[in-house]
Design a protein around this motif. Structure first.
Motif, PDB file in Angstrom:
ATOM      1  N   ARG A  45     -14.121  24.113  -6.798  1.00  0.00           N
ATOM      2  CA  ARG A  45     -15.193  23.049  -6.665  1.00  0.00           C
ATOM      3  C   ARG A  45     -15.484  22.699  -5.170  1.00  0.00           C
ATOM      4  N   LYS A  46     -13.999  22.471  -4.313  1.00  0.00           N
ATOM      5  CA  LYS A  46     -14.020  22.162  -3.078  1.00  0.00           C
ATOM      6  C   LYS A  46     -14.672  23.307  -2.165  1.00  0.00           C
ATOM      7  N   ARG A  47     -14.411  24.396  -2.541  1.00  0.00           N
ATOM      8  CA  ARG A  47     -14.817  25.535  -1.720  1.00  0.00           C
ATOM      9  C   ARG A  47     -16.580  25.569  -1.873  1.00  0.00           C
ATOM     10  N   LYS A  48     -16.977  25.532  -2.935  1.00  0.00           N
ATOM     11  CA  LYS A  48     -18.396  25.477  -3.230  1.00  0.00           C
ATOM     12  C   LYS A  48     -19.191  24.137  -2.600  1.00  0.00           C
ATOM     13  N   PHE A  89      -3.131  27.056   2.474  1.00  0.00           N
ATOM     14  CA  PHE A  89      -4.376  26.502   2.230  1.00  0.00           C
ATOM     15  C   PHE A  89      -4.855  26.823   0.738  1.00  0.00           C
ATOM     16  N   ASP A  90      -4.632  28.073   0.501  1.00  0.00           N
ATOM     17  CA  ASP A  90      -5.144  28.304  -0.993  1.00  0.00           C
ATOM     18  C   ASP A  90      -4.118  27.737  -2.129  1.00  0.00           C
ATOM     19  N   ALA A  91      -2.930  27.645  -1.714  1.00  0.00           N
ATOM     20  CA  ALA A  91      -2.194  26.923  -2.788  1.00  0.00           C
ATOM     21  C   ALA A  91      -2.452  25.496  -2.843  1.00  0.00           C
ATOM     22  N   ALA A  92      -2.949  24.745  -1.636  1.00  0.00           N
ATOM     23  CA  ALA A  92      -3.120  23.537  -1.645  1.00  0.00           C
ATOM     24  C   ALA A  92      -4.592  23.245  -2.411  1.00  0.00           C
ATOM     25  N   LEU A  93      -5.468  24.096  -2.251  1.00  0.00           N
ATOM     26  CA  LEU A  93      -6.720  23.915  -3.054  1.00  0.00           C
ATOM     27  C   LEU A  93      -6.466  24.051  -4.533  1.00  0.00           C
ATOM     28  N   LEU A  94      -5.632  25.063  -4.837  1.00  0.00           N
ATOM     29  CA  LEU A  94      -5.375  25.406  -6.342  1.00  0.00           C
ATOM     30  C   LEU A  94      -5.084  24.137  -7.186  1.00  0.00           C
ATOM     31  N   ARG A  95      -4.074  23.222  -6.200  1.00  0.00           N
ATOM     32  CA  ARG A  95      -3.861  21.735  -6.583  1.00  0.00           C
ATOM     33  C   ARG A  95      -4.698  20.641  -6.519  1.00  0.00           C
ATOM     34  N   ASN A 140       0.816  -1.332  -0.041  1.00  0.00           N
ATOM     35  CA  ASN A 140       0.105  -0.070  -0.053  1.00  0.00           C
ATOM     36  C   ASN A 140       0.885   1.164   0.163  1.00  0.00           C
ATOM     37  N   LEU A 141       0.571   2.235  -0.796  1.00  0.00           N
ATOM     38  CA  LEU A 141       0.997   3.458  -1.009  1.00  0.00           C
ATOM     39  C   LEU A 141       0.649   4.157   0.561  1.00  0.00           C
ATOM     40  N   SER A 142       1.391   5.349   0.754  1.00  0.00           N
ATOM     41  CA  SER A 142       0.918   6.185   1.894  1.00  0.00           C
ATOM     42  C   SER A 142       0.714   7.513   0.987  1.00  0.00           C
ATOM     43  N   LEU A 143      -0.492   8.203   1.208  1.00  0.00           N
ATOM     44  CA  LEU A 143      -1.070   9.242   0.463  1.00  0.00           C
ATOM     45  C   LEU A 143      -1.031  10.720   1.329  1.00  0.00           C
ATOM     46  N   ALA A 144      -0.473  11.833   0.670  1.00  0.00           N
ATOM     47  CA  ALA A 144      -0.437  12.898   1.365  1.00  0.00           C
ATOM     48  C   ALA A 144      -0.665  14.290   0.479  1.00  0.00           C
ATOM     49  N   VAL A 145      -1.077  15.408   1.458  1.00  0.00           N
ATOM     50  CA  VAL A 145      -1.050  16.543   0.691  1.00  0.00           C
ATOM     51  C   VAL A 145      -0.110  17.628   1.009  1.00  0.00           C
ATOM     52  N   ASP A 146       0.649  18.040   0.076  1.00  0.00           N
ATOM     53  CA  ASP A 146       1.722  19.254   0.216  1.00  0.00           C
ATOM     54  C   ASP A 146       0.872  20.415   0.533  1.00  0.00           C
ATOM     55  N   LEU A 147       1.395  20.956   1.643  1.00  0.00           N
ATOM     56  CA  LEU A 147       0.726  22.179   2.289  1.00  0.00           C
ATOM     57  C   LEU A 147       1.693  23.278   1.988  1.00  0.00           C
ATOM     58  N   LEU A 190      -9.034  12.714  -3.831  1.00  0.00           N
ATOM     59  CA  LEU A 190      -9.485  13.987  -4.164  1.00  0.00           C
ATOM     60  C   LEU A 190      -8.475  15.211  -3.502  1.00  0.00           C
ATOM     61  N   TRP A 191      -7.559  14.856  -2.413  1.00  0.00           N
ATOM     62  CA  TRP A 191      -6.771  15.760  -2.319  1.00  0.00           C
ATOM     63  C   TRP A 191      -5.184  15.587  -2.393  1.00  0.00           C
ATOM     64  N   CYS A 192      -4.834  14.422  -2.573  1.00  0.00           N
ATOM     65  CA  CYS A 192      -3.393  14.099  -2.270  1.00  0.00           C
ATOM     66  C   CYS A 192      -2.639  14.510  -3.632  1.00  0.00           C
ATOM     67  N   ASP A 193      -1.471  14.857  -3.346  1.00  0.00           N
ATOM     68  CA  ASP A 193      -0.351  15.110  -4.518  1.00  0.00           C
ATOM     69  C   ASP A 193       0.877  14.465  -4.195  1.00  0.00           C
ATOM     70  N   LEU A 194       1.000  13.786  -3.063  1.00  0.00           N
ATOM     71  CA  LEU A 194       2.099  13.284  -2.853  1.00  0.00           C
ATOM     72  C   LEU A 194       1.809  11.725  -2.418  1.00  0.00           C
ATOM     73  N   GLU A 195       2.667  10.723  -2.887  1.00  0.00           N
ATOM     74  CA  GLU A 195       2.743   9.430  -2.546  1.00  0.00           C
ATOM     75  C   GLU A 195       3.992   8.908  -2.204  1.00  0.00           C
ATOM     76  N   THR A 196       3.932   8.271  -1.121  1.00  0.00           N
ATOM     77  CA  THR A 196       5.208   7.732  -0.336  1.00  0.00           C
ATOM     78  C   THR A 196       5.183   6.252  -0.430  1.00  0.00           C
ATOM     79  N   VAL A 197       6.346   5.598  -0.895  1.00  0.00           N
ATOM     80  CA  VAL A 197       6.460   4.094  -1.224  1.00  0.00           C
ATOM     81  C   VAL A 197       7.009   3.780   0.350  1.00  0.00           C
ATOM     82  N   GLN A 198       6.721   3.009   0.948  1.00  0.00           N
ATOM     83  CA  GLN A 198       7.111   2.270   2.357  1.00  0.00           C
ATOM     84  C   GLN A 198       7.846   1.056   1.994  1.00  0.00           C
TER      85      GLN A 198
END
Length: 395
Positions: A187-190, A176-182, A165-172, A337-345
């Motif tokens: 759509r998420k704010r609405k 927050f505005d930058a994270a939402l742009l990615r 299994n991958l580990s998924l994460a959000v680059d902050l 829906l959020w994640c832009d980082l994948e980590t291989v363990q």
């Protein structure tokens, strides 16, 4: 999507000094051993599932024998492994304390140990463990990070393979505005505003963090009930059901509420006076890690209270200056829906006996099969469908 293996700039050196003067201690995880473990942690890097708080809580309630393996040399502490010993058929296995609840693992490692620990020391460590505990057949150390705070994981010297299994994460980074742009931010704010209106109309809502042991107990009890129902519907074994597991989490999160800067926190979304979503998280210097989450199955499920709570949690993490919101292990749609980082363990299955060799091969083969299924959307969908049908037949 950025995929990383969490590798440091340099990997462990195989030319570390000889093992002369090496000391290996296997001690029960009693009061004295836990005190030394906490002392060693001050100059060490580790992840939440190897923190003194986690190890103490699980050692207090585990039905299994718990050990702390401590490796040191003439200059002091090198590395410690908090383990629990479990009988599996005719085999005896040593694994990270907390078992499947321990994710993103990294052994307690002295920050100054890079040039003092290598393949010689790790081979000597195995010999010492076998000599002192010949009843242990296998070290089964799963879901490990390659590095922590720039320090390479010493256990990379042992045989290892990629975790299924991958580990998924959000680059902050950028807030927050930058994270939402990615992540389809408009759509998420609405959607979030629409959810807020619906939750308000349903009786009002409040996002809360547990700040007392009683509040932590209430959130955990709500979570355990939600998770039991959810797992039953999915046909998944409920790993939160055993009483010792629940007791360990009650201790861990309850005691954390007394800290000015808690390392383990619970958040809940309460609607019309009832908890509808709960998350349990751990904190490091630069990230918050969602260790578990669940939602209630009721008339408000279609509003997605879980997604609403994640939005609020991620926004708060940005306000606190954290760099990563980590969803931990498991590839799920709501994370994507959020994640832009994948980590291989990685996993290490290290045999200590002849019996253990057979088990190591079996474990490695099973992990390899899981990787194939999980990484193939068609096979994974079929597997989940079969699991759900089998569960329905058993009920």
């Amino acid at each position: 999507m950025m995929t990383v293996s969490n590798q440091p700039e340099r990997t462990p050196s195989a030319t570390a000094s000889p093992a002369a003067g090496l000391t290996v201690e296997l001690r029960p995880a009693d009061k004295a051993a836990l005190a030394l473990y906490r002392e060693d942690s001050a100059a060490s890097c580790f992840m939440p599932a190897q923190s003194p708080e986690w190890v103490s809580a699980w050692a207090r309630h585990s039905v299994h024998e718990t050990l702390i393996v401590r490796l040191s040399d003439s200059e002091g502490h090198l590395m410690s492994l908090p383990l629990e010993l479990a009988a599996q058929g005719r085999f005896r296995v040593a694994r990270f304390i907390g078992d499947r609840h321990a994710n993103g693992n990294f052994p307690l490692t002295d920050r100054r140990a890079d040039d003092r620990i290598g393949s010689v020391q790790l081979r000597d460590l195995l010999d010492h463990i076998h000599d002192q505990r010949p009843d242990i057949d296998l070290l089964s150390l799963e879901r490990q990070l390659h590095a922590c705070d720039g320090v390479a994981n010493p256990l990379l010297f042992w045989p290892h393979s990629e975790s299924p299994n991958l580990s998924l994460a959000v680059d902050l980074e950028g807030g927050f505005d930058a994270a939402l742009l990615r992540a389809s931010g408009k759509r998420k704010r609405k959607q979030h505003r629409s959810q807020a209106r619906k939750l308000e109309a349903a009786g009002g809502f409040e996002r809360r963090m547990a700040k007392t042991p009683d509040e932590a107990d209430a959130m955990l009890e709500a979570f355990f009930a939600m998770k039991a129902e959810r797992f039953a519907q999915m046909g998944i074994q409920n790993v939160f059901a055993p009483a010792p597991v629940q007791a360990a989490f009650h201790t861990l999160f309850g005691e954390a509420t007394a800290s000015e800067h808690p390392k383990f926190v619970l958040h809940g979304l309460e609607v019309a006076g009832r908890l509808r979503a709960v998350t349990g998280s751990s904190l490091t210097d630069d990230r918050i890690i969602c260790e578990f989450s669940s939602i209630s199955d009721d008339e408000l499920t279609e509003i997605s209270p879980g997604r609403f709570l994640f939005f609020e949690n991620i926004q708060e993490a940005c306000e606190q200056g954290l760099k990563v919101y980590d969803f931990s292990v498991g590839d799920e749609y709501y994370k994507r829906l959020w994640c832009d980082l994948e980590t291989v363990q990685f996993d290490s299955f290290v045999p200590l006996t002849v019996k253990g060799r057979a088990m190591a091969l079996t474990r490695s083969a099973i992990a390899g099969g899981k990787r194939i299924v999980i990484n193939d959307p068609r096979l994974w969908a079929m597997a989940k469908g079969v699991r759900k049908r089998l569960s329905a037949l058993r009920r």
